[in-house]
Motif scaffolding. Sequence first.
Motif, PDB file in Angstrom:
ATOM      1  N   GLY A  79     -24.576  -1.256 -31.404  1.00  0.00           N
ATOM      2  CA  GLY A  79     -23.636  -1.813 -32.373  1.00  0.00           C
ATOM      3  C   GLY A  79     -24.258  -2.923 -33.191  1.00  0.00           C
ATOM      4  N   GLU A  83     -25.225  -3.281 -37.422  1.00  0.00           N
ATOM      5  CA  GLU A  83     -24.926  -4.423 -38.283  1.00  0.00           C
ATOM      6  C   GLU A  83     -26.216  -5.072 -38.790  1.00  0.00           C
ATOM      7  OE1 GLU A  83     -22.252  -7.106 -36.370  1.00  0.00           O
ATOM      8  OE2 GLU A  83     -20.679  -5.592 -36.110  1.00  0.00           O
ATOM      9  N   ALA A 186     -15.425  -1.046 -35.291  1.00  0.00           N
ATOM     10  CA  ALA A 186     -14.299  -1.982 -35.309  1.00  0.00           C
ATOM     11  C   ALA A 186     -13.028  -1.300 -35.796  1.00  0.00           C
ATOM     12  CB  ALA A 186     -14.640  -3.180 -36.190  1.00  0.00           C
ATOM     13  N   TRP A 274     -21.919  -8.323 -28.579  1.00  0.00           N
ATOM     14  CA  TRP A 274     -21.421  -7.647 -29.773  1.00  0.00           C
ATOM     15  C   TRP A 274     -19.912  -7.664 -29.804  1.00  0.00           C
ATOM     16  CZ3 TRP A 274     -20.088  -1.958 -30.396  1.00  0.00           C
ATOM     17  CH2 TRP A 274     -19.839  -1.657 -31.758  1.00  0.00           C
ATOM     18  N   PRO A 276     -17.289  -6.134 -32.270  1.00  0.00           N
ATOM     19  CA  PRO A 276     -17.075  -5.330 -33.474  1.00  0.00           C
ATOM     20  C   PRO A 276     -16.064  -5.964 -34.406  1.00  0.00           C
ATOM     21  CG  PRO A 276     -17.014  -3.962 -31.513  1.00  0.00           C
ATOM     22  CD  PRO A 276     -16.998  -5.372 -31.047  1.00  0.00           C
TER      23      PRO A 276
END
Length: 277
Positions: A79, A83, A186, A274, A276
């Motif tokens: 994840g 990003e 997310a 992480w 989200p």
Amino acid sequence: MTGIGLNVLSFLLLGFFLGMRHATDADHVVAIATIVSRERSMVGSALIGAAWGVGHTLTVMGVGAAIIVFGVVIPPRLGLSMEFAVGIMLVLLGILTLTGMGRTIGVAHAHGVPGGNPLDFRDHLHAHGDYVHQHPHGDGPGEHGHAEEHTPLARLDRSGFGRIAFYEWLRPFAVGLVHGLAGSAAAALMVLSIIREPAAALGYLLLFGLGTIVGMMLITLILSAPFAFTAVNLPKFNWRLRVASGLISFVFGLVLIYGIGFAEGGLFTDTPTWDPR
């Protein structure tokens, strides 16, 4: 219509408007501003926004469907990597824009500017579409120095790229794909926490994506207005706007890379975290 039906419809419409709001996230605006800085057509700007939104929606739907339907769990390091890719992309967009500005300065040096200042655009700066340059020429109609079809970009168009419809929209589409990767988890996790029915959850994601497309089209129209106006009327100021957009993209990307890689995200540490969003 039953109360349950109204609730589902209201939630789906909420997805559409949240998608429009999602388009205004800072990293999205910075990226699309860098891309649209070369666009002089309002219609072309809207299509750039649409291309970004389509790419974003495809990724959100793909990753979201994997999470909603198949229960795929994305590990923190993966994840964060998705990003982190956004930060790298923003840095690359900034470099591409700034190196393009550097080529403009190089042309100014090549043609010689009085006083030795390569940024003195008072007399002979002019544009042929995206190609902005300067050279000495007279004021008469036949004293320009070259025909518009002999500029580098015109020759590139004649080489075949100009006849390929997707050539102009490939970059915003690819940028949208990367942004979709960063936000898909997310969005899917949020809708799963409220809607347990997979079909309704996927419908929400679809409307979320459509809202993102509409929102980004509106944003690109707003952002492109000063670039389109100054490209024709204030070329020196247009040059500064484009340099500013490149610098902002580059710096914003570096901030994201540091934050995700080494600070709060800790991608390159032993204990990545992480959240989200």
